[in-house]
Design a protein around this motif. Structure first.
Motif, PDB file in Angstrom:
ATOM      1  N   TYR A  79       6.570   8.599   2.024  1.00  0.00           N
ATOM      2  CA  TYR A  79       5.453   9.311   2.004  1.00  0.00           C
ATOM      3  C   TYR A  79       5.658  10.678   2.650  1.00  0.00           C
ATOM      4  O   TYR A  79       5.318  10.751   4.029  1.00  0.00           O
ATOM      5  N   ASP A 145      -5.796   1.092   8.648  1.00  0.00           N
ATOM      6  CA  ASP A 145      -5.925   2.502   9.030  1.00  0.00           C
ATOM      7  C   ASP A 145      -4.925   3.156   9.844  1.00  0.00           C
ATOM      8  O   ASP A 145      -4.903   4.432  10.232  1.00  0.00           O
ATOM      9  N   GLU A 149      -2.975   7.203   4.863  1.00  0.00           N
ATOM     10  CA  GLU A 149      -3.988   7.076   4.063  1.00  0.00           C
ATOM     11  C   GLU A 149      -3.841   6.967   2.529  1.00  0.00           C
ATOM     12  O   GLU A 149      -4.353   6.750   1.706  1.00  0.00           O
ATOM     13  N   ALA A 150      -2.604   7.657   2.512  1.00  0.00           N
ATOM     14  CA  ALA A 150      -2.124   7.857   0.859  1.00  0.00           C
ATOM     15  C   ALA A 150      -1.754   6.324   0.499  1.00  0.00           C
ATOM     16  O   ALA A 150      -1.875   6.111  -0.692  1.00  0.00           O
ATOM     17  N   LYS A 151      -1.362   5.764   1.202  1.00  0.00           N
ATOM     18  CA  LYS A 151      -1.151   4.175   0.779  1.00  0.00           C
ATOM     19  C   LYS A 151      -2.297   3.473   0.193  1.00  0.00           C
ATOM     20  O   LYS A 151      -2.019   2.834  -0.888  1.00  0.00           O
ATOM     21  N   TRP A 152      -3.496   3.784   0.530  1.00  0.00           N
ATOM     22  CA  TRP A 152      -4.629   3.187   0.104  1.00  0.00           C
ATOM     23  C   TRP A 152      -5.426   3.929  -1.315  1.00  0.00           C
ATOM     24  O   TRP A 152      -6.352   3.203  -1.859  1.00  0.00           O
ATOM     25  N   ARG A 153      -4.873   4.875  -1.613  1.00  0.00           N
ATOM     26  CA  ARG A 153      -5.533   5.762  -2.660  1.00  0.00           C
ATOM     27  C   ARG A 153      -5.130   4.804  -4.020  1.00  0.00           C
ATOM     28  O   ARG A 153      -3.942   4.508  -4.270  1.00  0.00           O
ATOM     29  N   GLY A 154      -6.259   4.492  -4.409  1.00  0.00           N
ATOM     30  CA  GLY A 154      -6.274   3.598  -5.706  1.00  0.00           C
ATOM     31  C   GLY A 154      -5.736   2.195  -5.690  1.00  0.00           C
ATOM     32  O   GLY A 154      -5.406   1.302  -6.628  1.00  0.00           O
ATOM     33  N   TYR A 155      -5.811   1.680  -4.404  1.00  0.00           N
ATOM     34  CA  TYR A 155      -5.396   0.344  -3.831  1.00  0.00           C
ATOM     35  C   TYR A 155      -6.646  -0.527  -4.168  1.00  0.00           C
ATOM     36  O   TYR A 155      -7.705  -0.209  -3.669  1.00  0.00           O
ATOM     37  N   LYS A 160      -6.649  -5.139  -0.461  1.00  0.00           N
ATOM     38  CA  LYS A 160      -6.441  -4.548   0.992  1.00  0.00           C
ATOM     39  C   LYS A 160      -7.005  -5.404   2.027  1.00  0.00           C
ATOM     40  O   LYS A 160      -6.411  -5.457   3.232  1.00  0.00           O
TER      41      LYS A 160
END
Length: 181
Positions: A79, A145, A149-155, A160
């Motif tokens: 990332y 958190d 936060e890029a990890k959780w885009r579209g997750y 989660k």
């Protein structure tokens, strides 16, 4: 002493386990390992594009003289904007589970993260054994958190809520020389 069946103790002059970046010749073997992990529920299902990304950023643990037998796998997803990376797809061939292969992979990812000057590494898992492995290797459990936060885009929100997130802060390369003479 090392028996024909592979049980026993083996002493070698050099390290018997090598963790290295995957080569294109490794892809088919690793794809089979990932498919098995998905089928057994240890790994989340991935699209062909996601699997290709795993292979591109993948590392294999091999035993024996080069090229050696594949014993485990993981990938280090960068990332870049956050100067971090995620350890993904950690899996070990069944007969090598409990032999320290996962730990060797995690240790190599930590070294690689430090070499790249990353701020921290993280991993997400639903497996109890993987959670214990990350804790043994200096990762601490954090809230979702606490990682990019890029990890959780579209997750998937339900996934989660199920995953345990582990994080290990890394030392910049210049401070390693100060603390490790």
């Amino acid at each position: 002493l090392f028996t024909y069946e592979g049980c026993g103790t083996l002493f070698t002059l050099t390290d018997y386990c090598h963790v290295e970046k995957l080569g294109i010749d490794d892809f088919h073997e690793v794809e089979k390992l990932l498919e098995r992990g998905e089928r057994e529920g240890h790994l989340k299902p991935r699209t062909q594009m996601e699997t290709a990304r795993l292979l591109l950023h993948g590392y294999g643990a091999r035993l024996g003289p080069a090229p050696g037998e594949l014993a485990g796998f993981c990938a280090l997803f960068p990332y870049h904007a956050d100067m971090t990376a995620e350890i993904v797809g950690l899996s070990t061939i069944t007969r090598y589970q409990g032999e320290g292969i996962g730990g060797r992979l995690v240790d190599r990812m930590v070294l690689e993260g430090e070499r790249q000057g990353l701020t921290y590494l993280f991993a997400c898992t639903t497996q109890d054994g993987a959670q214990r492995l990350f804790e043994r290797h200096g990762f601490r459990r954090v809230v979702p958190d606490a990682v990019t936060e890029a990890k959780w885009r579209g997750y998937a929100p339900e996934r989660k809520r199920q995953v345990a997130v582990f994080r290990r802060d890394l030392q910049p390369p210049e401070s390693q020389a100060e603390t490790h003479p």
